[in-house]
Structures are given as C-alpha cells and as structure tokens.
Design a protein around this motif. Structure first.
Motif, mmCIF file in Angstrom:
data_model
loop_
_atom_site.group_PDB
_atom_site.id
_atom_site.type_symbol
_atom_site.label_atom_id
_atom_site.label_comp_id
_atom_site.label_asym_id
_atom_site.label_seq_id
_atom_site.Cartn_x
_atom_site.Cartn_y
_atom_site.Cartn_z
ATOM 1 N N THR A 79 0.812 -1.220 0.000
ATOM 2 C CA THR A 79 0.000 0.000 0.000
ATOM 3 C C THR A 79 0.844 1.267 0.000
ATOM 4 N N ARG A 84 6.125 5.924 2.908
ATOM 5 C CA ARG A 84 5.782 7.174 3.615
ATOM 6 C C ARG A 84 6.674 7.330 4.842
ATOM 7 N N TYR A 267 -4.975 6.782 5.119
ATOM 8 C CA TYR A 267 -4.092 7.519 4.209
ATOM 9 C C TYR A 267 -4.545 7.406 2.753
ATOM 10 N N CYS A 269 -4.614 4.910 0.672
ATOM 11 C CA CYS A 269 -3.713 4.192 -0.227
ATOM 12 C C CYS A 269 -4.107 2.715 -0.362
#
Length: 438
Positions: A79, A84, A267, A269
């Motif tokens: 993902t 990040r 988030y 994603c």
C-alpha cells in the motif's frame, strides 16, 4: 531394532537425495518421512499414524499468527505505507553525514518490525534506496551493507513470522519468544548505527554530505506525528499486547493486521490491487509454512521412534565439553548450514536435535531460541549463498558484483556475532523482559 546412527543416517540420507534431485524442501521431508514410517513403524499402519499426528500438528492454535503477520507485512509494503515512513525519516535526519545510511537503519528497523519479512524488507530498501545513495556518491559498502543488516532484523524483532514458526516447531511459548527478541533486536540496530558512525569518521568520502532543504522544527514534529508515529504505533501495540498478556499472539497479530488496514484506508492508499496482491502473497508463504510444519512434525516423531534423536543427544553430551563450547558448536553448525541452505530448511533439520540438546545442557529455551534466531539472521547474509546476498544482487544497480556485496555484508555479520557474544555473557538481554512480564 536398527542402531540410532543407521536410523539417523537413513532418514537424513533420504532427505538429502530428494533435495539434490530438485524436490522442494517440504516435500523432501514428507517423502522421507513416509518411507521412514514404512520402515520403522510397520508399513501402511505406520504411515497412517505418522500422517494423523502430522495433520494434528497443523491444528495448533500457535500457527494462527503466521498468516496474520504475513498479511500485515504484505499490506504495509504494497500500500506504500512503508515508503511514507522512509520519506519522513529522511526529512527528519537533516544534514547528518551518512544520512541515508542512518535512514536505512532507522527506517528499515521500523519497516522490519511491521513487515516481519527479511527478504521483502531487503528487496524494497534495495530497489528504492541503493540507486538514490549511488546517485549521491555513496560507496557500495555504505549503501548495500546497512540494507542487508537491517533486513535481517525482521527475524528477531516482533512481529516475526519466522519466530512464530521456530517456537511452534520447538514447542516453546510463542509470545515469550516474540517478546524476548525486542531488546536484542534494538541493541543490534544500535550496533549498526555505531558501525555507520565509525565508517563515516574513518572515510568521510564514503558517504558525502549534500545539501537538503531546511525544514522548520514545527513541521518536523508534524511530519513525525503524521508519517512515523502511526506506523511505529502498530508495532508497539502488537508488542505491548503480547508483553502484558492483554492478548494471545494470534489476537495480537489480528490487531496488527487490522491496524495496517485501518492506516491504509486512513491515508487513502488501500486499493483492490494492493489488497488482493497482499492476500495472494501471504497465502503463498502460509501454505509453504504449513507444509513445513507437517514435514517437521512427522520428522520429529520418526526421530524419536527410531531412537535417532535420543542417540545423537546422548552421543553429543558424552564429550567432556562445557555447555558454552557445545553452544558454540551448535552456532557454528547453524552458520555452516546457512552457507548453502535457506533458513526454514535449517530449522526443520536442526530443531528436533538442538532444542532437546539445549534442554539437557540446562539452557533456557527462550534464550536459546533467540540465539538460534540470531544465528539464522547471520546465515541470511553469510557468503557465498546467504539468501539476502542474492536478493540484494537482484535489486542492486547494474554492475554491482557479488564480491562488493560480500564485502559490504561482513561488518554487519560481525556486529551480529558480537550480539551473540553479548547474549552468552548477559543472558538477561533476552530473558529479562519475558520473565518480568510473567
């Protein structure tokens, strides 16, 4: 009744023959076990008994965390949550010399704790960070070495699917072994940081300093809270629930997987593609792990029935050697096996012998489990055939030679060996946390 050494040689010989002809390790063990059951346990009735006991091992509740930890790692990787976190750590490090090497260790340790996969962690970090470090003028040992060292931390720091598998095969407390890896794992990560600091002091050109945009302190706090803390919190929740007995290892693994899914949605994603790819990846490894448990359970039963395991233990303990020398011999065997076998195969082959031997020598089973995990972590990067060496070769920039990879791995292997020495001198590094919580 066949002598124990003939029985042991017969079973091991069958396994080696099947492996040499290209049969997968799980099927090599299972095939050898079926033949052994026919020989030692009275033909078809023996085969039925061995298979019944083997399938009974698959119903063990202690195996449930394996697919959940694997799913947790697959989702974290696919993902984009892992990247990040790496981007955030990169910004937070500022203009520290060797910054990207430190980012690899700090961010990679966080990624390893959540992914639980050494090969997945190494593949991701190698494909993303090595090209960037090469572009910045880093020498090969400063870019490749930290990634291989940090990738191995996934074996030790919970949640670790390999630790769950080892505890299941050795019939020791899964939660205690997971918790026991926390302190040694983070101490080892600290040793890696010290190693990088020494390397940058001895050769500043190995990791040249380059300009990066300055970020205000308040923004750094925001980046940490947004992109680092939630990821680390997932791992922390899993470990804390295990430590204080608020949940079983299976329940902790379920909360961990749910936490990663929740973060992915938060988030924005999470995609169907990432979800199905994560399910597929976790399912493949889970099926392999369950086949391994089936093969190992039947192998252990045959060793006990034929007298192979008890005979070998009696023979090994007949030498006038101290427990520490016996431990070093076990460690050496694991490292040598790691030069040409993968870690799960080593576990299947050695657990039925080494853990009963460790019990007879008076070793704490949880402490000994951590030493075995560290040995497996070292064998991951042991030349010439450590798995992480070839994973790194596959993702490293074109022109990277195996010699360069070997040289980069050696300092991190020495750090891990020093960690084993610390565990021998101070066993409480592994036993203190589980004992305190009990």
């Amino acid at each position: 009744m066949m002598e124990w050494y003939f029985a042991l040689g017969f079973l091991l010989g069958l396994i080696i023959i099947f492996m040499l002809i290209g049969m997968p390790i799980a099927f090599s063990f299972l095939s050898a076990n079926l033949i052994g059951a026919w020989v030692f346990m009275g033909g078809s009735n023996g085969i039925i008994q061995v298979l019944n006991n083997g399938f009974g091992a698959l119903s063990s509740f202690s195996l449930v965390p394996i697919p959940l930890f694997l799913l947790m790692g697959e989702l974290f990787f696919r993902t984009g949550l892992g990247m990040r976190m790496f981007g955030a750590v990169d910004v937070l490090m500022g203009q520290v010399p060797g910054r990207l090497s430190y980012v690899t260790v700090v961010g990679g340790t966080g990624f390893a704790t959540v992914s639980g996969s050494s090969m997945g962690s190494t593949a991701l970090l190698g494909s993303v960070l090595v090209p960037e470090m090469v572009k910045r003028g880093y020498k090969k040992h400063m870019s490749i070495g930290p990634i291989m060292g940090t990738g191995g931390l996934a074996i030790i720091i919970p949640p670790s699917a390999l630790a769950v598998l080892l505890a299941t095969l050795a019939k020791i407390d899964v939660g205690a072994l997971l918790v026991a890896g926390v302190v040694p794992g983070f101490v080892l990560a600290g040793l890696y940081i010290v190693l990088i600091w020494v390397q940058t002091r001895l050769d500043p050109q190995a990791a040249p300093v380059y300009g990066v945009p300055r970020v205000a302190s308040l923004k750094k706090v925001f980046i940490f809270l947004r992109d680092v803390l939630p990821m680390v919190a997932v791992m922390a929740v899993v470990v804390v629930m295990l430590m204080f007995g608020w949940a079983t290892p299976s329940e902790s693994a379920a909360f961990g997987a749910l936490g990663v899914v929740s973060l992915a949605f938060l988030y924005r994603c999470m995609t169907w593609k990432a979800f199905f790819a994560s399910i597929e990846g976790a399912l493949k490894v889970t099926l392999m792990a369950f086949m391994i448990v089936l093969g190992s359970a039947t192998f252990s039963q045959l060793l006990a029935f034929s007298g192979g395991s008890s005979g070998l233990i009696s023979w090994a303990t007949s030498f006038d050697l101290s427990p520490v020398l016996m431990l070093l011999a076990i460690f050496a065997v694991l490292i040598v096996l790691g030069t040409f076998m993968e870690q799960i195969s080593i576990m299947m082959l050695t657990v039925p012998f080494f853990f009963p031997l460790a019990a007879k020598l008076g070793f704490d089973p949880i402490w000994f489990g951590v030493v075995v995990l560290l040995s497996l972590e070292i064998s991951f990067t042991t030349p010439p055939f450590g798995l992480l060496l070839f994973v790194m070769k596959g993702v490293a920039p074109a022109g990277t030679s195996m010699k360069e990879i070997y040289i980069a791995a050696i300092p991190y292997i020495l750090c891990s060996m020093f960690m084993v020495a610390l565990l021998i001198m101070f066993p409480s590094l592994a036993t203190w946390l589980p004992n305190m919580l009990q």
